[in-house]
Design an enzyme around this catalytic site. Structure first.
Site, mmCIF file in Angstrom:
data_model
loop_
_atom_site.group_PDB
_atom_site.id
_atom_site.type_symbol
_atom_site.label_atom_id
_atom_site.label_comp_id
_atom_site.label_asym_id
_atom_site.label_seq_id
_atom_site.Cartn_x
_atom_site.Cartn_y
_atom_site.Cartn_z
ATOM 1 N N GLU A 249 -6.694 -14.147 15.015
ATOM 2 C CA GLU A 249 -6.613 -13.199 14.034
ATOM 3 C C GLU A 249 -7.718 -12.727 13.676
ATOM 4 O O GLU A 249 -8.841 -13.586 13.375
ATOM 5 C CB GLU A 249 -5.676 -13.663 12.769
ATOM 6 C CG GLU A 249 -3.963 -13.914 13.195
ATOM 7 C CD GLU A 249 -3.476 -12.510 13.679
ATOM 8 O OE1 GLU A 249 -3.476 -11.879 12.843
ATOM 9 O OE2 GLU A 249 -2.950 -12.475 14.776
ATOM 10 N N ASN B 214 -3.513 -7.073 19.757
ATOM 11 C CA ASN B 214 -2.250 -7.409 19.819
ATOM 12 C C ASN B 214 -1.537 -6.287 18.824
ATOM 13 O O ASN B 214 -1.692 -6.126 17.593
ATOM 14 C CB ASN B 214 -2.229 -8.975 19.123
ATOM 15 C CG ASN B 214 -0.583 -9.189 18.792
ATOM 16 O OD1 ASN B 214 0.257 -8.695 19.691
ATOM 17 N ND2 ASN B 214 -0.327 -9.710 17.917
ATOM 18 N N TYR C 46 8.964 -4.217 15.025
ATOM 19 C CA TYR C 46 8.787 -4.139 13.844
ATOM 20 C C TYR C 46 9.201 -2.855 13.081
ATOM 21 O O TYR C 46 9.146 -2.033 13.803
ATOM 22 C CB TYR C 46 7.056 -4.066 13.472
ATOM 23 C CG TYR C 46 6.379 -5.595 14.100
ATOM 24 C CD1 TYR C 46 6.065 -6.729 13.420
ATOM 25 C CD2 TYR C 46 6.592 -5.690 15.371
ATOM 26 C CE1 TYR C 46 5.639 -7.625 13.734
ATOM 27 C CE2 TYR C 46 5.794 -6.781 16.028
ATOM 28 C CZ TYR C 46 5.459 -7.729 15.284
ATOM 29 O OH TYR C 46 5.114 -8.838 15.590
ATOM 30 N N ARG D 46 0.853 -1.239 0.162
ATOM 31 C CA ARG D 46 0.022 -0.032 0.106
ATOM 32 C C ARG D 46 0.814 1.334 0.026
ATOM 33 O O ARG D 46 0.365 2.365 -0.197
ATOM 34 C CB ARG D 46 -0.952 -0.070 1.219
ATOM 35 C CG ARG D 46 -2.025 -0.761 1.026
ATOM 36 C CD ARG D 46 -3.104 -0.807 2.201
ATOM 37 N NE ARG D 46 -2.603 -1.729 3.244
ATOM 38 C CZ ARG D 46 -2.846 -1.770 4.571
ATOM 39 N NH1 ARG D 46 -3.897 -1.008 4.780
ATOM 40 N NH2 ARG D 46 -2.515 -2.662 5.224
ATOM 41 N N GLY E 186 4.734 -15.817 6.768
ATOM 42 C CA GLY E 186 3.902 -15.537 8.052
ATOM 43 C C GLY E 186 5.092 -14.858 9.137
ATOM 44 O O GLY E 186 6.330 -15.053 9.050
HETATM 45 C C1 UD1 Z 1 0.120 -8.992 12.916
HETATM 46 C C2 UD1 Z 1 -0.331 -9.788 13.804
HETATM 47 C C3 UD1 Z 1 -1.673 -9.224 14.589
HETATM 48 C C4 UD1 Z 1 -1.663 -7.897 14.964
HETATM 49 C C5 UD1 Z 1 -0.886 -6.919 13.900
HETATM 50 C C6 UD1 Z 1 -0.719 -5.697 14.457
HETATM 51 C C7 UD1 Z 1 0.327 -11.992 13.350
HETATM 52 C C8 UD1 Z 1 -0.005 -13.354 12.681
HETATM 53 N N1 UD1 Z 1 -0.505 -11.285 13.420
HETATM 54 O O1 UD1 Z 1 -1.032 -8.979 11.761
HETATM 55 O O2 UD1 Z 1 -2.104 -10.191 15.539
HETATM 56 O O3 UD1 Z 1 -2.730 -7.223 15.429
HETATM 57 O O4 UD1 Z 1 0.436 -7.785 13.386
HETATM 58 O O5 UD1 Z 1 -0.193 -4.890 13.349
HETATM 59 O O6 UD1 Z 1 1.480 -11.847 13.675
HETATM 60 N N2 UD1 Z 1 6.403 -9.993 8.091
HETATM 61 C C9 UD1 Z 1 7.518 -10.497 7.870
HETATM 62 N N3 UD1 Z 1 7.526 -11.742 7.458
HETATM 63 C C10 UD1 Z 1 6.465 -12.531 6.987
HETATM 64 C C11 UD1 Z 1 5.104 -11.694 7.369
HETATM 65 C C12 UD1 Z 1 5.137 -10.484 7.956
HETATM 66 O O7 UD1 Z 1 8.482 -10.126 8.067
HETATM 67 O O8 UD1 Z 1 6.216 -13.594 6.496
HETATM 68 C C13 UD1 Z 1 6.265 -8.730 8.798
HETATM 69 C C14 UD1 Z 1 5.542 -7.656 7.963
HETATM 70 O O9 UD1 Z 1 6.481 -6.993 7.090
HETATM 71 C C15 UD1 Z 1 5.182 -6.570 8.942
HETATM 72 C C16 UD1 Z 1 4.986 -7.375 10.157
HETATM 73 O O10 UD1 Z 1 5.821 -8.525 10.223
HETATM 74 O O11 UD1 Z 1 6.054 -5.621 9.348
HETATM 75 C C17 UD1 Z 1 3.468 -7.702 10.517
HETATM 76 O O12 UD1 Z 1 3.042 -8.476 9.450
HETATM 77 P P1 UD1 Z 1 1.501 -8.126 8.831
HETATM 78 O O13 UD1 Z 1 1.304 -8.931 7.715
HETATM 79 O O14 UD1 Z 1 1.374 -6.687 8.543
HETATM 80 O O15 UD1 Z 1 0.601 -8.819 9.923
HETATM 81 P P2 UD1 Z 1 -0.848 -8.231 10.204
HETATM 82 O O16 UD1 Z 1 -1.657 -9.442 9.359
HETATM 83 O O17 UD1 Z 1 -0.913 -7.031 10.398
#
Ligand code: UD1
Ligand code: CA
Length: 452
Positions: free
Chosen positions: A151, A166, A99, A15, A77
Site C-alpha cells: 500500500e 492494484n 467494488y 468525499r 479494512g
Molecule cells: C484499495 C487497495 C489498494 C488499491 C485500491 C484501488 C487495500 C488494502 N488496498 O485501497 O491496493 O490500489 O483499493 O482503489 O485493499 N471497504 C469496505 N470495508 C472496509 C474498507 C473498505 O467495504 O473496511 C470498501 C470501500 O467502501 C471501498 C473499497 O472497499 O469501496 C476500497 O476501500 P478503500 O478504503 O477505498 O481502499 P483504498 O485505500 O483505496
C-alpha cells in the site's frame, strides 16, 4: 465449480459529501452498485454477496436486485470486509471480488480473471498509471513474477516509483481465499486488515498470481467524489452512443445523448442533439428524432418522425407517424400508423387510429379516436368531472371543428361533423352535423379606445 461475486459496499464515501451511501449514487440513473450486480449476473454468478456497512439499511431498501447481504459493522479494512462474506462461500466456489463504487468494468474483462483461477493460482486486475499515488503497488521480482502488493502508506521510496497498481478486483478459489484471509493481520501503517496481503501470502505458499489489464482504464476507475461520478457518467454515455452508431444509427452529436436504461434503435434512424431515453425504449428503423426529445418506456415503430421538444412516456407509436414539435404523449397513448400529432398537443390514455390527425393545441384523454379523424385546433376532451374520469369515443371519419369541448362520457358516431367552438354533451349520430354556437352580435362604427 460455481461463481460467487462479493461486492464491497461498506464504505462511507466521505468525499461525496452526501447523506446517501456512496454506492447508491447513480450512473445513468442506476445506483452504481447495481451496475456491478448486473455485471455479476451477466457472468452467471450463482449468488452475489453485498458487504454493507455505512447506510446498510438504505442500501438494502434501494437495491432492487436479488443479492445476499452481510454486514460489516466496523470498517476495519478491505480484508476484514471480505472475511464477513466467507461463511457464505463453498470451498470449491470461484470468488470474484468487486467494488460497489467501480461501476463500469466490462463482463469480458472479469471473465478472463475467472477463467484462470485454480487451487494454486489467483488472478488479479492491475493497471499502469502515470500517477500511481494512493494506490497499492504491484511488487514483482526481476523475472516479473508477482511477489505481493504494498500500500502507498507502507511503501518504500523505491516501491513508490512502481506504476503498476492494484485495482482491487481479483478472483480466487474460495477455499484458498478463506485460508489466506485467516492469516492476515493489521500490523501496517493504517492498522487495517488489508485484503491485498493475501497475494504476498499466496506467493509465500508457492502459489502464483497472474495479472490481467482491462482494455480501458475507466473499467477500473472508482468514484470517490461527485466530479469522478460525472466523469464516469460521460464515459458510460459515450459508450452507449458508440454502440448505437456501430449498430447503424446516426447521432448528430454522440456527446449529446443520454441513455438511462435499455435503448434499442433500428438501422438508419437518426437522433438529433440533447435527447434523453429512459427505461426500456425500442425504436424501429428509419425513425427520425429531433432535438431535445425525452422518450421513456415506449415503443416507436419504423419511419416515424418525432420533431423537436417532444416528450413521450409509457406510450406506443405505430409506423409512419408524425409527432411534434412540442407534443406530449402521456402514459397509455397509443398511436396507430400514420397518425399525426402536432404542436402543443397532449394525448393521455387514448388510442389514435390509423391516419388520424390532432395537429394543434389539443388535449385528448381517455379517448378512442377512430381512423381518418381530424381533430381541429384547440379541441379538448373534458374527461374529468372533478371526481371521476370518463371516456370519449370518436368514430372513423369524424371531423371536429376547432375549439370544441367534448364533455365525457360522450360518443361521436362515424363521419359526423362538429362545428367549431361547440360544447358537445350528448351523442352525435353518424353523418350528423352538430354544433352549439352563440349568435354573432354586431355594433356598427364601434369607437376604438385611444391611447392617452
Ligand atoms: C484499495 C487497495 C489498494 C488499491 C485500491 C484501488 C487495500 C488494502 N488496498 O485501497 O491496493 O490500489 O483499493 O482503489 O485493499 N471497504 C469496505 N470495508 C472496509 C474498507 C473498505 O467495504 O473496511 C470498501 C470501500 O467502501 C471501498 C473499497 O472497499 O469501496 C476500497 O476501500 P478503500 O478504503 O477505498 O481502499 P483504498 O485505500 O483505496
Ligand atoms: Ca479507494
Amino acid at each position: 465449480m460455481s461463481l460467487k461475486v462479493v461486492i464491497l459496499a461498506a464504505g462511507k464515501g466521505t468525499r461525496m459529501k452526501s447523506a446517501m451511501p456512496k454506492v447508491l449514487h447513480r450512473v445513468a440513473h442506476k445506483p452504481m452498485v447495481e451496475h456491478v450486480i448486473d455485471a455479476a449476473s451477466n457472468l452467471g454468478a450463482r449468488s452475489t454477496i453485498l458487504v454493507v456497512g455505512h447506510g446498510a439499511d438504505q442500501v438494502r431498501e434501494t437495491v432492487t436486485r436479488d443479492v445476499q447481504y452481510v454486514e460489516q459493522t466496523e470498517q476495519l479494512g478491505t480484508g476484514h470486509a471480505v472475511q464477513q462474506a466467507v461463511p457464505l462461500l463453498d470451498a470449491d466456489d470461484t470468488v470474484l471480488i468487486a467494488y460497489g463504487d467501480v461501476p463500469l468494468t466490462k463482463p469480458e474483462t472479469l471473465e478472463t480473471l475467472i477463467a484462470e483461477v485454480t487451487d494454486s493460482n489467483l488472478t488479479l486486475l492491475s493497471v499502469h498509471m502515470d500517477d500511481p499515488t494512493g494506490y497499492g503497488r504491484i511488487v514483482r521480482d526481476t523475472r516479473g513474477n508477482l511477489l505481493g502488493i504494498v500500500e502507498q502508506k507502507d511503501a518504500t521510496g523505491e516501491q513508490l516509483k512502481i506504476t503498476e497498481v492494484n485495482t482491487g478486483i481479483f478472483a480466487a478459489r474460495a477455499s484458498v481465499l478463506g485460508e489466506l484471509l485467516g492469516k492476515i493481520d493489521n500490523n501496517n501503517a493504517q492498522n487495517e486488515y488489508y485484503l491485498t496481503d493475501v497475494f504476498g501470502l499466496a506467493v509465500e505458499q508457492g502459489m502464483t498470481v497472474s495479472t490481467h489489464h482491462p482494455q480501458h482504464l475507466w473499467e477500473t476507475s472508482g468514484v470517490n467524489s461527485r466530479l469522478q461520478l460525472a466523469e464516469l457518467e460521460r464515459i458510460y454515455q459515450r459508450n452507449q452512443a458508440d454502440k448505437l452508431m456501430t449498430a447503424g444509427v446516426t447521432l448528430r452529436d454522440p456527446d449529446r445523448i443520454d441513455v438511462r436504461g435499455e435503448l434499442s434503435v433500428g438501422q438508419d434512424s437518426m437522433i438529433d442533439i440533447n435527447c434523453l431515453f429512459e427505461g426500456n425504449v425500442t425504436i424501429g428503423e428509419n425513425v427520425s428524432i429531433g432535438p431535445n426529445c425525452i422518450i421513456s418506456n415506449s415503443t416507436i415503430a419504423a419511419n416515424t418522425v418525432i420533431k423537436a421538444n417532444t416528450v413521450i412516456e409509457d406510450s406506443s407509436v405505430g409506423s409512419g407517424c408524425t409527432i411534434g414539435p412540442f407534443a406530449r404523449l402521456r402514459p397509455g397513448a397509443e398511436l396507430m400508423e400514420n397518425a399525426h400529432i402536432g404542436n402543443f398537443v397532449e394525448i393521455k390514455k387514448s388510442v389514435i387510429n390509423k391516419g388520424s390527425k390532432v395537429n394543434h393545441l389539443s388535449y385528448v384523454g381517455d379517448t378512442i379516436v377512430g381512423e381518418k379523424v381530424n381533430i381541429g385546433a384547440g379541441t379538448i376532451t373534458c374527461n374529468y368531472d372533478g371526481a371521476n374520469k370518463h371516456k370519449t369515443v370518436i368514430e372513423d371519419g369524424v371531423f371536429i371543428g376547432s375549439c370544441t369541448q367534448l364533455v365525457a362520457p360522450v360518443t361521436v358516431r362515424e363521419n359526423a361533423v362538429i362545428g367549431a367552438g361547440s360544447t358537445i354533451t350528448k351523442e352525435v349520430a353518424a353523418n350528423q352535423l352538430a354544433f352549439t354556437r352563440a349568435p354573432v352580435k354586431t355594433i356598427d362604427n364601434w369607437p376604438r379606445p385611444v391611447k392617452k
